[in-house]
Design an enzyme around this catalytic site. Structure first.
Site, PDB file in Angstrom:
ATOM      1  N   ARG A 181      89.696  63.167  53.937  1.00 51.05           N
ATOM      2  CA  ARG A 181      90.794  63.663  54.762  1.00 51.05           C
ATOM      3  C   ARG A 181      91.658  62.477  55.189  1.00 51.05           C
ATOM      4  NH1 ARG A 181      89.256  64.578  59.129  1.00 51.05           N
ATOM      5  NH2 ARG A 181      87.023  64.297  58.995  1.00 51.05           N
ATOM      6  N   TYR A 204      92.181  66.948  47.323  1.00 54.99           N
ATOM      7  CA  TYR A 204      90.813  66.699  47.764  1.00 54.99           C
ATOM      8  C   TYR A 204      90.386  67.611  48.924  1.00 54.99           C
ATOM      9  CZ  TYR A 204      86.682  64.897  49.881  1.00 54.99           C
ATOM     10  OH  TYR A 204      85.425  64.845  50.398  1.00 54.99           O
ATOM     11  N   GLY A 205      89.248  68.219  48.800  1.00 54.90           N
ATOM     12  CA  GLY A 205      88.504  68.924  49.848  1.00 54.90           C
ATOM     13  C   GLY A 205      89.274  69.357  51.078  1.00 54.90           C
ATOM     14  N   GLY A 206      88.902  68.733  52.194  1.00 57.49           N
ATOM     15  CA  GLY A 206      89.432  69.151  53.490  1.00 57.49           C
ATOM     16  C   GLY A 206      90.952  69.104  53.584  1.00 57.49           C
ATOM     17  N   LYS A 213      89.251  73.181  57.362  1.00 59.45           N
ATOM     18  CA  LYS A 213      89.645  72.486  58.582  1.00 59.45           C
ATOM     19  C   LYS A 213      91.031  72.938  59.069  1.00 59.45           C
ATOM     20  CE  LYS A 213      85.783  70.636  58.887  1.00 59.45           C
ATOM     21  NZ  LYS A 213      85.211  69.397  58.509  1.00 59.45           N
ATOM     22  N   HIS A 245      83.897  72.746  65.654  1.00 54.70           N
ATOM     23  CA  HIS A 245      83.331  71.989  64.520  1.00 54.70           C
ATOM     24  C   HIS A 245      81.809  71.939  64.699  1.00 54.70           C
ATOM     25  CE1 HIS A 245      83.530  67.965  62.028  1.00 54.70           C
ATOM     26  NE2 HIS A 245      83.247  69.001  61.264  1.00 54.70           N
ATOM     27  N   SER A 252      82.303  64.332  61.645  1.00 56.46           N
ATOM     28  CA  SER A 252      82.112  64.384  60.202  1.00 56.46           C
ATOM     29  C   SER A 252      81.042  63.388  59.747  1.00 56.46           C
ATOM     30  CB  SER A 252      83.432  64.059  59.500  1.00 56.46           C
ATOM     31  OG  SER A 252      84.415  64.978  59.913  1.00 56.46           O
ATOM     32  N   ALA A 253      80.213  63.849  58.832  1.00 57.71           N
ATOM     33  CA  ALA A 253      79.151  63.023  58.247  1.00 57.71           C
ATOM     34  C   ALA A 253      78.192  62.455  59.292  1.00 57.71           C
ATOM     35  CB  ALA A 253      79.745  61.908  57.382  1.00 57.71           C
ATOM     36  N   CYS A 254      77.922  63.242  60.332  1.00 51.04           N
ATOM     37  CA  CYS A 254      76.945  62.829  61.355  1.00 51.04           C
ATOM     38  C   CYS A 254      75.761  63.773  61.439  1.00 51.04           C
ATOM     39  CB  CYS A 254      77.619  62.708  62.714  1.00 51.04           C
ATOM     40  SG  CYS A 254      78.722  61.298  62.813  1.00 51.04           S
ATOM     41  N   THR A 280      75.123  69.410  58.424  1.00 47.24           N
ATOM     42  CA  THR A 280      74.487  70.128  57.319  1.00 47.24           C
ATOM     43  C   THR A 280      72.986  69.909  57.359  1.00 47.24           C
ATOM     44  OG1 THR A 280      76.490  69.878  56.011  1.00 47.24           O
ATOM     45  CG2 THR A 280      74.492  70.450  54.815  1.00 47.24           C
ATOM     46  N   ASP A 302      79.116  73.873  59.455  1.00 46.32           N
ATOM     47  CA  ASP A 302      80.305  73.057  59.764  1.00 46.32           C
ATOM     48  C   ASP A 302      81.211  73.661  60.837  1.00 46.32           C
ATOM     49  OD1 ASP A 302      81.657  70.563  59.025  1.00 46.32           O
ATOM     50  OD2 ASP A 302      83.270  71.817  58.265  1.00 46.32           O
ATOM     51  N   ASN A 323      81.895  59.480  50.243  1.00 50.84           N
ATOM     52  CA  ASN A 323      82.280  60.813  50.717  1.00 50.84           C
ATOM     53  C   ASN A 323      82.309  61.818  49.554  1.00 50.84           C
ATOM     54  OD1 ASN A 323      83.083  62.667  52.791  1.00 50.84           O
ATOM     55  ND2 ASN A 323      85.205  62.525  52.076  1.00 50.84           N
ATOM     56  N   SER A 324      81.503  61.571  48.524  1.00 58.48           N
ATOM     57  CA  SER A 324      81.420  62.569  47.450  1.00 58.48           C
ATOM     58  C   SER A 324      80.721  63.815  48.012  1.00 58.48           C
ATOM     59  CB  SER A 324      80.670  62.010  46.248  1.00 58.48           C
ATOM     60  OG  SER A 324      79.399  61.537  46.620  1.00 58.48           O
ATOM     61  N   ARG A 325      81.044  64.957  47.425  1.00 63.01           N
ATOM     62  CA  ARG A 325      80.636  66.227  48.040  1.00 63.01           C
ATOM     63  C   ARG A 325      80.129  67.215  47.008  1.00 63.01           C
ATOM     64  NH1 ARG A 325      81.554  66.944  53.924  1.00 63.01           N
ATOM     65  NH2 ARG A 325      82.419  64.944  54.481  1.00 63.01           N
ATOM     66  N   ASP A 334      62.306  65.900  61.562  1.00 64.50           N
ATOM     67  CA  ASP A 334      61.681  65.596  62.852  1.00 64.50           C
ATOM     68  C   ASP A 334      62.602  65.886  64.035  1.00 64.50           C
ATOM     69  OD1 ASP A 334      59.049  64.780  62.067  1.00 64.50           O
ATOM     70  OD2 ASP A 334      60.011  63.059  61.088  1.00 64.50           O
TER      71      ASP A 334
END
Ligand code: GTP
Ligand code: SPV
Ligand code: MN
Length: 596
Positions: A71, A199-201, A208, A228, A250-252, A255, A279, A376-378, A505
């Site tokens: 993004r 690209y994606g988003g 988004k 989000h 994002s990416a934290c 998923t 998401d 950031n490949s998806r 865990d």
């Protein structure tokens, strides 16, 4: 053939066709035959690569241009008539000026190309919580992704009828020129325009752009929330399921948390985890006064690197059929895909995400430029593939939320978990969230930035009004409001290693959260909220001693003094529009820290 007689839709398509001049117009009905034909066409032109159909049936690989892999927040605009309605955290432009700029860029850009018209629903078709959209695009990649990520086809148009309540999404890939790339939301017109990206988003406009930026604005006007957030159900051995919604940047880890597999000792006791969403959550107050959530999406657009059988078995399983991989590594020996963290077998006969031959001997984990897959490949995977998909996934009413969880990457500051004193304090915690930036957005990685409710890049209006909206929702929910928590899986030791094992865990922490919601677990009141007693986080079978756990539950005075000072700076941005309740919360935090 048009799938509707809705005049507002047909007129809009005519108008856009007149502008971009496609060779032909194709309506997407989402049928198997149509999807198959589009896949074949994309393979013929090289836009997609058909993968090993025995190992990965109906799966394809796509590479974007190297300048177009995430993004682009600095090219993302909220175009409202008044600048103040976009607020201090968004890029703003006058709508008429931006329409002109975008139309000048997109004019004639479909010449020699096809215009695809995608009618789609965000949310189960016919649900009172769902909303319709139309995306027009000149990219088959976009069409095929939208057919995974949303519910596509004529049924959406049938439910919409003649109504004008639908979101206009206009995408033109143009020349994928970075200098002319714009992702623009016009919330007052229910309109999104995206040019010069593929690209994606940036281009799957249901995600988004609609389900967060436009929908957050709609939620503000209509009294609901677009967030989000993942949505996960935790089933206890008695078969009761409690739902948690969690917002991480994002990416934290959304998923991952949404699909986690509990540790063995909990599985043996009968605990189960069910995924509703990974998401985005749309939440409304139900008839019984509780907060109900749906996932407006129909698939997962997940981060590939780091996904493996151990870290996220369910996500990996979801990618085995009907998936599209973007910017991962192509293994030529068996025509499958690979990414860093999938397994330890570095491929020796492979093409990297840029389309060049990959040399494993040059691979250095610490140097992202040597990676075979882009960080950031998806993968785009149908939700129905997910082994732990919730039976409530298609529920038209949604699931009742017991707890809301905020979180981010904080190497040093936030403890593993704590609970807010009440809703207002929870809104304060959400509004002051911070995280180290990731590869999901273009720009520097690893810099701490404030990201309120993980919505910084996605709030479609003035964030001060958004905070006010959160406070109002809490008043309406009263004692039926979900409890609010904050988590941090990312505390590191002096060598930079993660202290908490994370992934499956994290269930140990979710159990404490649910116990708190039910009044079953104890806690210690601290300067920042309720922190668990270390004994109350179950460490069974874990190679982590209780003193180490204590170290990541501790509230350190100096660290929090610095944190409070940074929050002061963060809050300054909002000026006198910041709700006074939040100002009072910060004063209280400062007073509490002074007493430490
Ligand atoms: P978006 O799709 O960008 O919104 O991302 P997301 O929030 O869904 O993040 P995702 O679950 O894809 O995780 C992103 C990265 O964080 C991956 O590299 C994961 O391996 C890593 N990650 C996820 N959960 C944990 C955790 O509990 N601990 C640690 N250390 N890393 C985690
Ligand atoms: C995110 O960045 O939060 C994503 C990926 O989920 S994208 O759809 O590209 O926004
Ligand atoms: Mn996301």
């Amino acid at each position: 053939m048009a799938l509707t007689t809705n005049k507002s839709i047909l007129d809009w398509i005519d108008e856009k066709a007149e502008l971009v001049k496609p060779d032909k117009i194709i309506w997407i009905d989402g049928s198997k035959e149509q999807i198959e034909a589009l896949r074949a066409e994309a393979c013929e032109t090289g836009e997609m690569i058909k993968l090993n159909q025995e190992l990965l049936p109906d799966c394809y690989l796509h590479r974007t241009k190297p300048n177009d892999v995430a993004r682009v927040e600095d090219r993302t605009f909220i175009c409202t008539r008044k600048e103040e309605d976009a607020g201090p955290t968004n890029h703003w432009c006058d709508p008429q000026e931006m329409y002109k700029r975008l139309y000048d860029i997109a004019r004639d850009s479909y010449k020699g190309r096809t215009m695809y018209v995608i009618p789609y629903s965000m949310g189960p078709i016919g649900s009172p919580l769902a909303k319709a959209g139309i995306e027009i695009t000149d990219s088959i990649y976009v069409v095929l992704n939208m057919c995974i990520m949303t519910r596509v086809g004529k049924a959406v148009m049938d439910v919409l009828g003649d109504s004008n309540d639908w979101v206009r999404g206009f995408h033109a890939k143009c020349d994928v020129d970075k200098e002319k790339r714009y992702i623009c939301q016009f919330p007052e017109d229910n309109t999104i325009i995206s040019v010069n990206s593929a690209y994606g988003g940036n281009v799957l406009l249901g995600k988004k752009c609609f389900a967060l930026r436009i929908a957050s604005y709609q939620g503000w006007k209509e009294g609901w929330m677009a967030e989000h957030m993942l949505i996960v159900g935790i089933e206890n051995p008695q078969g009761e399921v409690k739902y948690i919604a969690a917002a991480f940047p994002s990416a934290c880890g959304k998923t991952n948390l949404a699909m986690l597999i509990p540790p063995k000792y909990l599985r043996d006791k009968g605990y189960k985890v069910w995924t509703v969403g990974d998401d985005i959550a749309w939440m409304r107050i139900g008839e019984d006064g509780r907060l109900y959530a749906i996932n407006p999406e129909n698939g997962f657009f997940g981060v590939a690197p780091g996904t493996n059988e151990k870290s996220n078995f369910n996500a990996l399983a979801s990618t085995k059929k009907g998936a599209i991989f973007t910017n991962v590594c192509h293994k030529l020996d068996d025509n499958t895909v690979w990414w860093e963290g999938l397994n330890k077998d570095l491929p020796t006969d492979a093409i990297d995400w840029k389309g060049e031959r990959w040399d494993p001997s040059k691979f250095n984990k610490a140097d992202k430029s040597t990676c075979a897959a882009h960080p950031n490949s998806r993968f785009t995977a149908p939700a129905e593939n997910c082994p732990c998909l919730s039976s409530e996934f298609n529920s038209t009413t949604g699931v009742p939320i017991s707890a809301i969880v905020f979180g981010g990457r904080r190497a040093k500051c936030a403890p593993l978990v704590y609970q807010s004193r009440d809703w207002e304090n929870g809104v304060f915690i959400g509004s002051t969230m911070a995280s180290e930036t990731t590869a999901a957005a273009a720009g520097a990685v690893g810099v701490v930035r404030r990201d309120p409710m993980a919505m910084l890049p996605f709030c479609g209006y003035n964030m001060s009004y958004y905070f006010r909206h959160w406070l109002e929702m809490g008043k309406r929910l009263g004692d039926k409001a979900p409890k609010i928590f904050n988590v941090n899986w990312f505390r590191t030791d002096d060598e930079g290693n993660f202290i908490w094992p994370g992934f499956g865990d994290n269930m140990r922490v979710l159990n404490w959260i649910i116990d708190r919601c039910e009044g079953k677990a104890d806690a210690v009141e601290t300067a920042i909220g309720y922190v668990p007693k270390a004994e109350d986080i179950d460490l069974t079978d874990l190679d982590l001693d209780i003193d180490t756990l204590r170290s990541i539950l501790k509230i350190d005075k100096a660290t929090w003094e610095k944190e409070a000072a940074e929050i002061e700076e963060h809050y300054k941005k909002f000026g006198d529009k910041l709700p006074e309740e939040l100002r009072a919360q910060l004063d209280k935090l400062e007073a509490n820290i002074a007493k430490l």
